[in-house]
Design a protein around this motif. Structure first.
Motif, PDB file in Angstrom:
ATOM      1  N   ALA A  24      -1.165   3.871   0.481  1.00 39.46           N
ATOM      2  CA  ALA A  24      -2.404   3.520   0.235  1.00 39.46           C
ATOM      3  C   ALA A  24      -2.817   2.428   0.741  1.00 39.46           C
ATOM      4  O   ALA A  24      -1.593   1.452   0.993  1.00 39.46           O
ATOM      5  N   SER A  25      -3.950   2.093   1.396  1.00 42.27           N
ATOM      6  CA  SER A  25      -4.117   0.928   2.180  1.00 42.27           C
ATOM      7  C   SER A  25      -5.014   0.018   1.284  1.00 42.27           C
ATOM      8  O   SER A  25      -5.507   0.554   0.024  1.00 42.27           O
ATOM      9  N   GLY A  26      -5.151  -1.320   1.342  1.00 44.51           N
ATOM     10  CA  GLY A  26      -6.073  -2.106   0.248  1.00 44.51           C
ATOM     11  C   GLY A  26      -4.875  -3.189  -0.155  1.00 44.51           C
ATOM     12  O   GLY A  26      -4.047  -2.561  -0.610  1.00 44.51           O
ATOM     13  N   ARG A  27      -5.610  -4.117  -0.824  1.00 47.75           N
ATOM     14  CA  ARG A  27      -4.864  -5.255  -1.469  1.00 47.75           C
ATOM     15  C   ARG A  27      -4.949  -4.905  -2.907  1.00 47.75           C
ATOM     16  O   ARG A  27      -4.246  -5.734  -3.632  1.00 47.75           O
ATOM     17  N   THR A  28      -5.765  -4.167  -3.280  1.00 43.18           N
ATOM     18  CA  THR A  28      -6.079  -3.887  -4.695  1.00 43.18           C
ATOM     19  C   THR A  28      -5.401  -2.515  -5.320  1.00 43.18           C
ATOM     20  O   THR A  28      -5.667  -2.242  -6.478  1.00 43.18           O
ATOM     21  N   PHE A  29      -4.267  -2.117  -4.678  1.00 40.78           N
ATOM     22  CA  PHE A  29      -3.675  -0.820  -5.119  1.00 40.78           C
ATOM     23  C   PHE A  29      -3.216  -1.043  -6.131  1.00 40.78           C
ATOM     24  O   PHE A  29      -3.317  -0.118  -7.375  1.00 40.78           O
ATOM     25  N   ASN A  30      -2.643  -2.068  -6.504  1.00 34.23           N
ATOM     26  CA  ASN A  30      -1.947  -2.144  -8.165  1.00 34.23           C
ATOM     27  C   ASN A  30      -2.773  -2.365  -9.412  1.00 34.23           C
ATOM     28  O   ASN A  30      -2.365  -2.278 -10.358  1.00 34.23           O
ATOM     29  N   THR A  31      -4.164  -2.382  -8.958  1.00 32.26           N
ATOM     30  CA  THR A  31      -5.144  -2.526 -10.106  1.00 32.26           C
ATOM     31  C   THR A  31      -5.720  -1.056 -10.485  1.00 32.26           C
ATOM     32  O   THR A  31      -6.464  -1.091 -11.421  1.00 32.26           O
ATOM     33  N   TYR A  32      -5.272  -0.143  -9.658  1.00 30.87           N
ATOM     34  CA  TYR A  32      -5.906   1.318  -9.992  1.00 30.87           C
ATOM     35  C   TYR A  32      -4.876   2.137 -10.622  1.00 30.87           C
ATOM     36  O   TYR A  32      -3.708   1.959 -10.562  1.00 30.87           O
ATOM     37  N   THR A  33      -5.630   2.928 -11.589  1.00 30.40           N
ATOM     38  CA  THR A  33      -4.648   4.221 -11.914  1.00 30.40           C
ATOM     39  C   THR A  33      -4.538   5.247 -10.746  1.00 30.40           C
ATOM     40  O   THR A  33      -5.782   5.484 -10.118  1.00 30.40           O
ATOM     41  N   ALA A  49      -1.233  14.874 -13.080  1.00 41.25           N
ATOM     42  CA  ALA A  49      -0.442  13.547 -13.707  1.00 41.25           C
ATOM     43  C   ALA A  49      -1.123  12.668 -13.126  1.00 41.25           C
ATOM     44  O   ALA A  49      -2.159  12.363 -12.165  1.00 41.25           O
ATOM     45  N   LEU A  50      -1.155  11.438 -13.902  1.00 39.50           N
ATOM     46  CA  LEU A  50      -1.689  10.171 -13.484  1.00 39.50           C
ATOM     47  C   LEU A  50      -0.514   8.932 -13.956  1.00 39.50           C
ATOM     48  O   LEU A  50       0.279   9.042 -14.799  1.00 39.50           O
ATOM     49  N   ILE A  51      -0.776   7.685 -13.464  1.00 35.66           N
ATOM     50  CA  ILE A  51      -0.103   6.887 -13.844  1.00 35.66           C
ATOM     51  C   ILE A  51      -0.787   5.598 -13.622  1.00 35.66           C
ATOM     52  O   ILE A  51      -1.502   5.194 -12.734  1.00 35.66           O
ATOM     53  N   ASN A  52      -0.839   4.797 -14.833  1.00 31.47           N
ATOM     54  CA  ASN A  52      -1.635   3.605 -14.764  1.00 31.47           C
ATOM     55  C   ASN A  52      -1.175   2.310 -14.141  1.00 31.47           C
ATOM     56  O   ASN A  52       0.015   2.344 -13.732  1.00 31.47           O
ATOM     57  N   MET A  53      -1.953   1.118 -14.184  1.00 31.89           N
ATOM     58  CA  MET A  53      -1.343  -0.163 -13.527  1.00 31.89           C
ATOM     59  C   MET A  53      -0.190  -0.471 -14.309  1.00 31.89           C
ATOM     60  O   MET A  53       0.615  -1.389 -13.654  1.00 31.89           O
ATOM     61  N   TYR A  54       0.152   0.032 -15.325  1.00 33.90           N
ATOM     62  CA  TYR A  54       1.197  -0.637 -16.273  1.00 33.90           C
ATOM     63  C   TYR A  54       2.269   0.349 -16.227  1.00 33.90           C
ATOM     64  O   TYR A  54       3.446  -0.153 -16.551  1.00 33.90           O
ATOM     65  N   GLY A  55       2.299   1.303 -15.556  1.00 38.27           N
ATOM     66  CA  GLY A  55       3.367   2.208 -15.375  1.00 38.27           C
ATOM     67  C   GLY A  55       3.273   3.566 -16.283  1.00 38.27           C
ATOM     68  O   GLY A  55       4.191   4.283 -16.374  1.00 38.27           O
ATOM     69  N   GLY A  56       2.325   3.596 -17.263  1.00 37.14           N
ATOM     70  CA  GLY A  56       2.331   4.543 -18.165  1.00 37.14           C
ATOM     71  C   GLY A  56       1.827   5.714 -17.474  1.00 37.14           C
ATOM     72  O   GLY A  56       0.955   5.609 -16.599  1.00 37.14           O
ATOM     73  N   SER A  57       2.439   6.700 -18.084  1.00 33.63           N
ATOM     74  CA  SER A  57       2.055   8.083 -17.266  1.00 33.63           C
ATOM     75  C   SER A  57       1.619   9.165 -18.119  1.00 33.63           C
ATOM     76  O   SER A  57       1.751   9.320 -19.582  1.00 33.63           O
ATOM     77  N   ALA A  74       4.845  -2.528  -4.518  1.00 34.67           N
ATOM     78  CA  ALA A  74       5.260  -3.469  -3.247  1.00 34.67           C
ATOM     79  C   ALA A  74       5.029  -2.661  -1.932  1.00 34.67           C
ATOM     80  O   ALA A  74       4.811  -3.340  -1.058  1.00 34.67           O
ATOM     81  N   LYS A  75       5.116  -1.330  -2.119  1.00 34.24           N
ATOM     82  CA  LYS A  75       5.041  -0.327  -0.940  1.00 34.24           C
ATOM     83  C   LYS A  75       3.442   0.296  -0.924  1.00 34.24           C
ATOM     84  O   LYS A  75       3.301   1.165  -0.180  1.00 34.24           O
ATOM     85  N   ASN A  76       2.729  -0.032  -1.883  1.00 27.94           N
ATOM     86  CA  ASN A  76       1.383   0.816  -1.964  1.00 27.94           C
ATOM     87  C   ASN A  76       1.427   2.083  -1.941  1.00 27.94           C
ATOM     88  O   ASN A  76       0.825   2.735  -1.551  1.00 27.94           O
ATOM     89  N   SER A  77       2.494   2.873  -2.802  1.00 26.69           N
ATOM     90  CA  SER A  77       2.738   3.895  -2.856  1.00 26.69           C
ATOM     91  C   SER A  77       2.983   4.629  -4.287  1.00 26.69           C
ATOM     92  O   SER A  77       3.243   4.146  -5.184  1.00 26.69           O
ATOM     93  N   VAL A  78       2.488   5.922  -4.198  1.00 25.22           N
ATOM     94  CA  VAL A  78       2.781   6.651  -5.508  1.00 25.22           C
ATOM     95  C   VAL A  78       3.255   8.047  -5.150  1.00 25.22           C
ATOM     96  O   VAL A  78       3.016   8.561  -4.016  1.00 25.22           O
ATOM     97  N   TYR A  79       4.313   8.447  -5.823  1.00 23.96           N
ATOM     98  CA  TYR A  79       4.972   9.687  -5.711  1.00 23.96           C
ATOM     99  C   TYR A  79       4.841  10.610  -6.788  1.00 23.96           C
ATOM    100  O   TYR A  79       4.626  10.296  -8.035  1.00 23.96           O
ATOM    101  N   ALA A  96      -5.341  10.350  -5.978  1.00 24.95           N
ATOM    102  CA  ALA A  96      -6.521   9.767  -6.072  1.00 24.95           C
ATOM    103  C   ALA A  96      -6.311   8.365  -6.648  1.00 24.95           C
ATOM    104  O   ALA A  96      -5.413   8.297  -7.436  1.00 24.95           O
ATOM    105  N   ALA A  97      -7.300   7.618  -6.352  1.00 26.74           N
ATOM    106  CA  ALA A  97      -7.155   6.119  -6.957  1.00 26.74           C
ATOM    107  C   ALA A  97      -8.665   5.922  -7.921  1.00 26.74           C
ATOM    108  O   ALA A  97      -9.612   6.256  -7.355  1.00 26.74           O
ATOM    109  N   GLY A  98      -8.236   5.474  -9.034  1.00 24.80           N
ATOM    110  CA  GLY A  98      -9.508   5.363 -10.089  1.00 24.80           C
ATOM    111  C   GLY A  98      -9.268   4.878 -11.403  1.00 24.80           C
ATOM    112  O   GLY A  98      -8.181   3.854 -11.576  1.00 24.80           O
ATOM    113  N   ARG A  99      -9.879   5.227 -12.244  1.00 22.76           N
ATOM    114  CA  ARG A  99      -9.801   4.627 -13.743  1.00 22.76           C
ATOM    115  C   ARG A  99      -8.894   5.949 -14.455  1.00 22.76           C
ATOM    116  O   ARG A  99      -8.741   6.934 -14.118  1.00 22.76           O
TER     117      ARG A  99
END
Length: 120
Positions: A24-33, A49-57, A74-79, A96-99
């Motif tokens: 992901a690009s953008g400085r707010t990656f860690n605020t998104y689910t 699957a989803l993972i929220n900003m706190y790491g819950g899945s 730190a790497k703006n990445s999800v796996y 996807a990034a969202g709520r």
């Protein structure tokens, strides 16, 4: 604004593993689910699957125990670690990034998708 780019799909035999990633690009990656969805031929796109900003899945029932979603802020990445793959897992996988939601309408940003094919 967030831009998402998936990679890591491919062809694998039943029972095998793949680990698609999403950068992901953008400085707010860690605020998104972050979510993974998939669309099989002739079917509607569905939640995986989803993972929220706190790491819950959360996972859809068909992948529980086989798939694991993770993120590295730190790497703006999800796996999506996918094990014990089945032919019915064949689909285009989208990040996807969202709520926090199972519904694709709650996700504002989407990648282009990566093809996962499970076949012998």
């Amino acid at each position: 604004q967030v831009q998402l780019v998936e990679s890591g799909g491919g062809l694998v035999q039943p029972g095998g593993s793949l680990r698609p990633s999403c950068a992901a690009s953008g400085r707010t990656f860690n605020t998104y689910t972050m979510g993974w969805f998939r669309q099989a031929p002739g079917k509607e796109r569905e939640f995986v699957a989803l993972i929220n900003m706190y790491g819950g899945s959360t996972y859809t029932d068909s992948v529980k125990g086989r798939f694991t979603i993770s993120r590295d802020n730190a790497k703006n990445s999800v796996y999506l670690q996918m094990n014990s793959l089945k032919p019915e897992d064949t689909a285009v996988y989208y990040c996807a990034a969202g709520r926090p939601s199972f519904s694709e309408t709650d996700y504002s940003y989407w990648g282009q998708g990566t093809q996962v094919t499970v076949s012998s």
